[in-house]
Enzyme design. Structure first.
Site, PDB file in Angstrom:
ATOM      1  N   LYS A  22       6.263  -3.206   0.072  1.00 44.54           N
ATOM      2  CA  LYS A  22       5.060  -3.417  -0.750  1.00 44.54           C
ATOM      3  C   LYS A  22       4.145  -4.466  -0.120  1.00 44.54           C
ATOM      4  CE  LYS A  22       5.245  -6.292  -4.510  1.00 44.54           C
ATOM      5  NZ  LYS A  22       4.202  -7.318  -4.519  1.00 44.54           N
ATOM      6  N   ASN A  23       4.747  -5.590   0.288  1.00 41.67           N
ATOM      7  CA  ASN A  23       3.907  -6.699   0.746  1.00 41.67           C
ATOM      8  C   ASN A  23       3.381  -6.508   2.169  1.00 41.67           C
ATOM      9  OD1 ASN A  23       4.172  -7.782  -1.752  1.00 41.67           O
ATOM     10  ND2 ASN A  23       5.728  -9.289  -1.189  1.00 41.67           N
ATOM     11  N   ARG A  92      -2.457  -9.389  -7.287  1.00 38.72           N
ATOM     12  CA  ARG A  92      -2.812 -10.532  -6.445  1.00 38.72           C
ATOM     13  C   ARG A  92      -3.410 -10.063  -5.109  1.00 38.72           C
ATOM     14  NH1 ARG A  92      -3.657 -16.124  -6.138  1.00 38.72           N
ATOM     15  NH2 ARG A  92      -3.117 -16.796  -4.061  1.00 38.72           N
ATOM     16  N   CYS A 116       1.532 -11.366 -10.635  1.00 37.44           N
ATOM     17  CA  CYS A 116       2.602 -11.945 -11.450  1.00 37.44           C
ATOM     18  C   CYS A 116       2.250 -13.372 -11.873  1.00 37.44           C
ATOM     19  CB  CYS A 116       3.905 -11.980 -10.657  1.00 37.44           C
ATOM     20  SG  CYS A 116       4.663 -10.373 -10.474  1.00 37.44           S
ATOM     21  N   ARG A 121      -1.434 -20.241  -8.757  1.00 39.12           N
ATOM     22  CA  ARG A 121      -1.805 -19.309  -7.692  1.00 39.12           C
ATOM     23  C   ARG A 121      -3.290 -19.410  -7.297  1.00 39.12           C
ATOM     24  NH1 ARG A 121       1.364 -13.667  -7.961  1.00 39.12           N
ATOM     25  NH2 ARG A 121       1.370 -14.031  -5.720  1.00 39.12           N
ATOM     26  N   ASP A 124      -7.750 -21.266  -2.849  1.00 41.15           N
ATOM     27  CA  ASP A 124      -8.516 -22.212  -2.030  1.00 41.15           C
ATOM     28  C   ASP A 124      -8.276 -22.045  -0.526  1.00 41.15           C
ATOM     29  OD1 ASP A 124      -5.914 -23.061  -2.768  1.00 41.15           O
ATOM     30  OD2 ASP A 124      -6.345 -25.102  -2.132  1.00 41.15           O
ATOM     31  N   ASP A 305      11.028 -14.422  -3.417  1.00 44.60           N
ATOM     32  CA  ASP A 305      11.100 -13.126  -4.116  1.00 44.60           C
ATOM     33  C   ASP A 305      12.535 -12.684  -4.371  1.00 44.60           C
ATOM     34  OD1 ASP A 305       8.392 -13.184  -3.913  1.00 44.60           O
ATOM     35  OD2 ASP A 305       8.232 -11.643  -2.372  1.00 44.60           O
ATOM     36  N   ILE A 327       8.355 -22.640  -3.754  1.00 43.86           N
ATOM     37  CA  ILE A 327       7.092 -21.953  -3.429  1.00 43.86           C
ATOM     38  C   ILE A 327       6.161 -21.867  -4.633  1.00 43.86           C
ATOM     39  CG2 ILE A 327       6.056 -19.814  -2.529  1.00 43.86           C
ATOM     40  CD1 ILE A 327       7.711 -21.232  -0.439  1.00 43.86           C
ATOM     41  N   ARG A 397       5.393  -2.036 -10.866  1.00 50.45           N
ATOM     42  CA  ARG A 397       4.362  -2.420  -9.893  1.00 50.45           C
ATOM     43  C   ARG A 397       4.930  -2.508  -8.491  1.00 50.45           C
ATOM     44  NH1 ARG A 397       2.375  -7.735 -10.875  1.00 50.45           N
ATOM     45  NH2 ARG A 397       1.922  -7.389  -8.692  1.00 50.45           N
TER      46      ARG A 397
HETATM   47  C1  EPZ Z   1       2.916 -13.291  -1.101  1.00 54.59           C
HETATM   48  O1  EPZ Z   1       2.119 -13.829  -2.137  1.00 54.59           O
HETATM   49  C2  EPZ Z   1       3.681 -12.153  -1.718  1.00 54.59           C
HETATM   50  N1  EPZ Z   1       2.742 -11.172  -2.235  1.00 54.59           N
HETATM   51  C3  EPZ Z   1       4.566 -12.672  -2.827  1.00 54.59           C
HETATM   52  O2  EPZ Z   1       5.324 -11.569  -3.308  1.00 54.59           O
HETATM   53  C4  EPZ Z   1       5.509 -13.727  -2.273  1.00 54.59           C
HETATM   54  O3  EPZ Z   1       6.233 -14.290  -3.335  1.00 54.59           O
HETATM   55  C5  EPZ Z   1       4.704 -14.829  -1.570  1.00 54.59           C
HETATM   56  O4  EPZ Z   1       3.826 -14.239  -0.572  1.00 54.59           O
HETATM   57  C6  EPZ Z   1       5.567 -15.873  -0.892  1.00 54.59           C
HETATM   58  O5  EPZ Z   1       6.400 -15.262   0.040  1.00 54.59           O
HETATM   59  C7  EPZ Z   1       2.185 -10.301  -1.411  1.00 54.59           C
HETATM   60  O6  EPZ Z   1       2.389 -10.304  -0.209  1.00 54.59           O
HETATM   61  C8  EPZ Z   1       1.309  -9.273  -2.016  1.00 54.59           C
HETATM   62  P1  EPZ Z   1       1.312 -17.433  -0.764  1.00 54.59           P
HETATM   63  P2  EPZ Z   1       0.919 -14.825  -1.809  1.00 54.59           P
HETATM   64  O7  EPZ Z   1      -0.156 -17.427  -0.564  1.00 54.59           O
HETATM   65  O8  EPZ Z   1       0.259 -14.409  -0.557  1.00 54.59           O
HETATM   66  C9  EPZ Z   1       0.049 -21.568  -2.844  1.00 54.59           C
HETATM   67  C10 EPZ Z   1       6.430 -10.290  -4.979  1.00 54.59           C
HETATM   68  O9  EPZ Z   1       7.213 -10.448  -5.944  1.00 54.59           O
HETATM   69  N2  EPZ Z   1      -1.323 -21.219  -2.432  1.00 54.59           N
HETATM   70  O10 EPZ Z   1       2.192 -17.602   0.426  1.00 54.59           O
HETATM   71  O11 EPZ Z   1       0.124 -14.948  -3.047  1.00 54.59           O
HETATM   72  C11 EPZ Z   1       0.530 -20.646  -3.963  1.00 54.59           C
HETATM   73  O12 EPZ Z   1       0.063 -21.057  -5.204  1.00 54.59           O
HETATM   74  C12 EPZ Z   1       5.421 -11.330  -4.688  1.00 54.59           C
HETATM   75  O13 EPZ Z   1       6.438  -9.288  -4.242  1.00 54.59           O
HETATM   76  C13 EPZ Z   1      -2.326 -22.146  -2.627  1.00 54.59           C
HETATM   77  O14 EPZ Z   1      -2.111 -23.260  -3.105  1.00 54.59           O
HETATM   78  O15 EPZ Z   1       1.765 -16.154  -1.565  1.00 54.59           O
HETATM   79  C14 EPZ Z   1       2.013 -20.725  -3.806  1.00 54.59           C
HETATM   80  O16 EPZ Z   1       2.487 -21.867  -4.440  1.00 54.59           O
HETATM   81  C15 EPZ Z   1       4.951 -12.185  -5.753  1.00 54.59           C
HETATM   82  N3  EPZ Z   1      -3.614 -21.807  -2.280  1.00 54.59           N
HETATM   83  C16 EPZ Z   1       2.202 -20.860  -2.300  1.00 54.59           C
HETATM   84  O17 EPZ Z   1       0.942 -21.309  -1.783  1.00 54.59           O
HETATM   85  C17 EPZ Z   1      -3.909 -20.584  -1.745  1.00 54.59           C
HETATM   86  O18 EPZ Z   1      -5.095 -20.334  -1.446  1.00 54.59           O
HETATM   87  C18 EPZ Z   1       2.610 -19.569  -1.583  1.00 54.59           C
HETATM   88  O19 EPZ Z   1       1.647 -18.554  -1.822  1.00 54.59           O
HETATM   89  C19 EPZ Z   1      -2.864 -19.654  -1.533  1.00 54.59           C
HETATM   90  C20 EPZ Z   1      -1.579 -20.001  -1.900  1.00 54.59           C
END
Ligand code: EPZ
Length: 419
Positions: A22-23, A92, A116, A121, A124, A305, A327, A397
């Protein structure tokens, strides 16, 4: 409303195929808007988030068609640059369209993404990356508006290796004249897969899978045929289901390489896991041993995850396991539901301490997010008696044919419509 009705207690035996990730497929579908000729993507899961991505492509003026596990996407006639709230709010990953739409059209307007509920989330880092390349980015009434005549090369130093921000930066960078660099880039296998697709389309990318990714932009991309990598979290879910219930399960078309931290922990807890080419086999008998501590982290750390599925597998293990979620700020909500089954879990902020109990009992459970929902299904399969899991839409989803695959392993699970 649909619920999953599960009668637990049976060990799992059999073989299931692992679908494409998916990701990976979601950012790759966003990347397809950069291509001036059609793309064919094989091994695409049939899940709601993919359907949403296809609707987004349609609203941007791209054509797409599904044939089984393959998707055909033609962005040659793309004309749109706006994603409305009805689509962006569904997941997302809609935010990952921002970079490629901007690179292709010089402007993009997106409603804020959904997904989710795992905490704040923010986006920035996505916006920071685009601004670093010279884009003007503003927030206007719940929409992100970005524009750039041209995108300029820059050194983008991410304060955290965000998966989505790395993807957005890579995708926008293909439209830069010059050679942008992304420092502290995420190293997840899905980033490597995205780079693999972009390279197949003619992009020049180096360092994907390391903390420093460079993209030589400015060349128009052409469509390519590409196969999506196996889903490591779907793999983790079946491994944890077998660990929770006992039995022996074979996973075909899997990638052990992308699941190293989980496989190591499952072996430590007493499961036998064998790997051969793209086949993974797990067998477990008797009570598992608790693990001292499971701390989630960016790849190659233990994936956030897989935290909920592994917790479900260890609810009846001998001893105490401490889970530390680093995370997301709010990713332990499944604990409250699992307690309804008799699980002994103490949550304190981002930490959960699980003390294994002898048995779990069936209960009425509510899935509040995708992986937390999968964990409830796993726990219900290992519990005595009947459980019902509502909030099925979250699970749908992200999992292709979860119910059918579990049934094929001998699980007593069915979807029931209730009014
Ligand atoms: C991806 O989400 C995955 N989703 C998530 O999968 C996964 O949990 C996550 O990466 C971590 O591995 C997809 O790929 C579609 P991040 P993403 O940006 O890209 C903070 C699932 O169940 N952050 O690495 O949204 C954020 O809040 C899911 O399949 C900021 O602060 O994850 C979090 O605490 C859910 N500012 C951390 O970084 C930003 O601009 C990691 O988020 C972006 C992120």
């Amino acid at each position: 409303m649909q619920i999953l009705s599960v009668t637990g207690g049976a060990p799992l035996y059999g073989t299931v195929p692992i679908h494409g990730a998916k990701n990976s497929v979601l950012p790759i579908l966003a990347a397809a808007v950069l291509c001036r000729s059609p793309c064919v993507l094989h091994n695409c899961p049939q899940i709601e988030d993919v359907d949403t991505a296809l609707e987004i492509l349609k609203c941007l003026g791209c054509r797409s068609e599904r044939r089984g596990g393959s998707l055909f996407v033609d962005a040659s006639g793309m004309y749109g640059c706006e994603i409305p709230v009805e689509l962006a709010g569904k997941m997302r990953s809609s935010i990952v369209f921002l970079g490629p739409v901007l690179a292709r059209r010089g402007k993009a307007r997106l409603a804020l993404p959904g997904g989710c509920p795992l905490g704040a989330r923010p986006i920035d880092l996505h916006l920071m990356a685009l601004r670093a390349m010279g884009a003007e980015v503003e927030m206007e009434g719940g929409h992100v508006c970005a524009k750039a005549q041209t995108l300029a090369p820059a050194k983008i130093a991410l304060p955290f290796p965000s998966v989505g921000a790395t993807e957005n930066a890579m995708l926008a960078a293909t439209g830069c004249t010059g050679c942008p660099e992304i420092w502290n880039a995420a190293r997840e296998p899905e980033i490597v897969d995205l780079a693999g697709f972009l390279t197949a389309c003619g992009a020049k990318i180096a360092g994907a899978g390391t903390g420093r990714v460079t993209v030589k932009g400015g060349q128009p991309l052409t469509g390519a045929t590409y196969t999506i990598l196996p889903d490591r979290i779907e793999t983790a879910t079946f491994l944890c289901a077998c660990a929770a219930c006992g039995g022996a399960v074979t996973l075909r078309q899997a990638s052990a390489e992308t699941c190293r931290p989980l496989i190591a922990l499952l072996r430590e807890s007493g499961c036998t896991v064998n790997e051969r080419h793209d086949v993974l086999r797990i067998s477990c008998a008797g009570r598992l041993k608790a693990l001292e501590r499971v701390t989630t982290g960016p790849y190659p750390g233990f994936p956030t995850d897989a935290q909920a599925p592994l917790m479900a597998a260890l609810l009846r293990a001998e001893g105490r396991t401490e889970f530390v979620e680093t995370i997301f700020e709010n990713r332990l909500r499944h604990a409250e539901q699992l307690r309804k089954m008799g699980a002994d879990i103490c949550v304190d902020g981002r930490k959960a301490v699980v003390t294994g109990v002898e048995r779990l009992n069936g209960a009425e459970l509510l899935a509040e997010d995708l992986r937390g929902g999968a964990a409830l299904v796993i726990a219900a399969l290992s519990a005595e008696g009947k459980s019902s899991v509502s909030g099925v839409k979250h699970i749908k989803r992200g999992y292709d044919r979860l119910e059918e695959n579990l049934k094929s392993l001998g699980a007593d699970i069915k979807t029931v419509e209730i009014s």
